[in-house]
Design a protein around this motif. Structure first.
Motif, PDB file in Angstrom:
ATOM      1  N   VAL A   1      48.397  60.850  56.100  1.00  0.00           N
ATOM      2  CA  VAL A   1      47.747  60.222  54.936  1.00  0.00           C
ATOM      3  C   VAL A   1      47.384  58.780  55.302  1.00  0.00           C
ATOM      4  N   GLN A   2      46.146  58.438  55.003  1.00  0.00           N
ATOM      5  CA  GLN A   2      45.702  57.053  55.204  1.00  0.00           C
ATOM      6  C   GLN A   2      45.308  56.483  53.846  1.00  0.00           C
ATOM      7  N   LEU A   3      45.677  55.239  53.625  1.00  0.00           N
ATOM      8  CA  LEU A   3      45.402  54.572  52.359  1.00  0.00           C
ATOM      9  C   LEU A   3      44.656  53.282  52.628  1.00  0.00           C
ATOM     10  N   GLN A   4      43.613  53.050  51.856  1.00  0.00           N
ATOM     11  CA  GLN A   4      42.801  51.840  52.012  1.00  0.00           C
ATOM     12  C   GLN A   4      42.692  51.171  50.648  1.00  0.00           C
ATOM     13  N   ALA A   5      43.303  49.990  50.530  1.00  0.00           N
ATOM     14  CA  ALA A   5      43.272  49.247  49.276  1.00  0.00           C
ATOM     15  C   ALA A   5      42.138  48.232  49.295  1.00  0.00           C
ATOM     16  N   SER A   6      41.590  47.979  48.130  1.00  0.00           N
ATOM     17  CA  SER A   6      40.533  46.980  48.005  1.00  0.00           C
ATOM     18  C   SER A   6      40.515  46.447  46.580  1.00  0.00           C
ATOM     19  N   GLY A   7      39.770  45.375  46.382  1.00  0.00           N
ATOM     20  CA  GLY A   7      39.574  44.863  45.040  1.00  0.00           C
ATOM     21  C   GLY A   7      40.280  43.556  44.720  1.00  0.00           C
ATOM     22  N   GLY A   8      41.070  43.063  45.647  1.00  0.00           N
ATOM     23  CA  GLY A   8      41.757  41.804  45.382  1.00  0.00           C
ATOM     24  C   GLY A   8      40.789  40.635  45.367  1.00  0.00           C
ATOM     25  N   GLY A   9      41.288  39.486  44.938  1.00  0.00           N
ATOM     26  CA  GLY A   9      40.447  38.315  44.900  1.00  0.00           C
ATOM     27  C   GLY A   9      41.092  37.201  44.115  1.00  0.00           C
ATOM     28  N   LEU A  10      40.283  36.205  43.809  1.00  0.00           N
ATOM     29  CA  LEU A  10      40.739  35.047  43.066  1.00  0.00           C
ATOM     30  C   LEU A  10      40.231  35.140  41.635  1.00  0.00           C
ATOM     31  N   VAL A  11      41.121  34.984  40.695  1.00  0.00           N
ATOM     32  CA  VAL A  11      40.754  35.074  39.288  1.00  0.00           C
ATOM     33  C   VAL A  11      41.565  34.046  38.508  1.00  0.00           C
ATOM     34  N   ARG A  12      41.002  33.583  37.411  1.00  0.00           N
ATOM     35  CA  ARG A  12      41.732  32.643  36.564  1.00  0.00           C
ATOM     36  C   ARG A  12      42.706  33.388  35.668  1.00  0.00           C
ATOM     37  N   ALA A  13      43.723  32.684  35.268  1.00  0.00           N
ATOM     38  CA  ALA A  13      44.698  33.246  34.338  1.00  0.00           C
ATOM     39  C   ALA A  13      43.977  33.743  33.097  1.00  0.00           C
ATOM     40  N   GLY A  14      44.376  34.925  32.646  1.00  0.00           N
ATOM     41  CA  GLY A  14      43.729  35.553  31.514  1.00  0.00           C
ATOM     42  C   GLY A  14      42.615  36.509  31.901  1.00  0.00           C
ATOM     43  N   GLY A  15      42.212  36.457  33.151  1.00  0.00           N
ATOM     44  CA  GLY A  15      41.140  37.309  33.631  1.00  0.00           C
ATOM     45  C   GLY A  15      41.610  38.693  34.020  1.00  0.00           C
ATOM     46  N   SER A  16      40.676  39.455  34.584  1.00  0.00           N
ATOM     47  CA  SER A  16      40.954  40.845  34.957  1.00  0.00           C
ATOM     48  C   SER A  16      40.474  41.136  36.369  1.00  0.00           C
ATOM     49  N   LEU A  17      41.129  42.080  36.994  1.00  0.00           N
ATOM     50  CA  LEU A  17      40.711  42.619  38.279  1.00  0.00           C
ATOM     51  C   LEU A  17      41.032  44.105  38.296  1.00  0.00           C
ATOM     52  N   ARG A  18      40.289  44.857  39.093  1.00  0.00           N
ATOM     53  CA  ARG A  18      40.622  46.256  39.293  1.00  0.00           C
ATOM     54  C   ARG A  18      40.796  46.504  40.791  1.00  0.00           C
ATOM     55  N   LEU A  19      41.959  46.977  41.138  1.00  0.00           N
ATOM     56  CA  LEU A  19      42.233  47.364  42.517  1.00  0.00           C
ATOM     57  C   LEU A  19      41.947  48.856  42.692  1.00  0.00           C
ATOM     58  N   SER A  20      41.493  49.189  43.882  1.00  0.00           N
ATOM     59  CA  SER A  20      41.253  50.591  44.216  1.00  0.00           C
ATOM     60  C   SER A  20      42.021  50.947  45.483  1.00  0.00           C
TER      61      SER A  20
END
Length: 113
Positions: A1-20
């Motif tokens: 099994v291979q796993l590849q994560a993505s979606g990180g970054g810089l965001v301000r408090a209160g904001g949103s991000l989606r990781l995949s």
């Protein structure tokens, strides 16, 4: 099994991000998938997990703010992170449990004040 994560970054408090997390290989063997995180100077901790039946489990610190989901048809797992706090800053790792543990590379999430 291979796993590849993505979606990180810089965001301000209160904001949103989606990781995949994209899974490939012997994915039929996966029983549980999850997200872990490790902040500087701290131990890696479970953020959220989801099993094949869709049952989920969350760390108390993210309940009500984060949502884990899977798209089995696309072999993807997501972590929707809302109302982010500075203490959510960490490297986030996706993981899968089959007969052994599999880990993806981390993706850095930085939440600024």
């Amino acid at each position: 099994v291979q796993l590849q994560a993505s979606g990180g970054g810089l965001v301000r408090a209160g904001g949103s991000l989606r990781l995949s997390c994209a899974a490939s290989g012997s994915i039929f063997s996966i029983k549980v998938m999850g997200w872990y995180r490790q902040a500087p100077g701290k131990q890696r901790e479970l953020v959220a997990a989801i099993n094949g039946g869709g049952s989920t489990n969350y760390a108390d610190s993210v309940k009500g703010r984060f949502t884990i989901s899977r798209d089995n048809a696309k072999n993807l797992m997501y972590l929707q992170m809302n109302s982010l706090k500075t203490e959510d800053t960490a490297v986030y790792y996706c993981a899968a449990v089959a007969s052994i543990w599999y880990w993806g590379q981390g993706t850095l999430v930085t939440v600024s004040s």
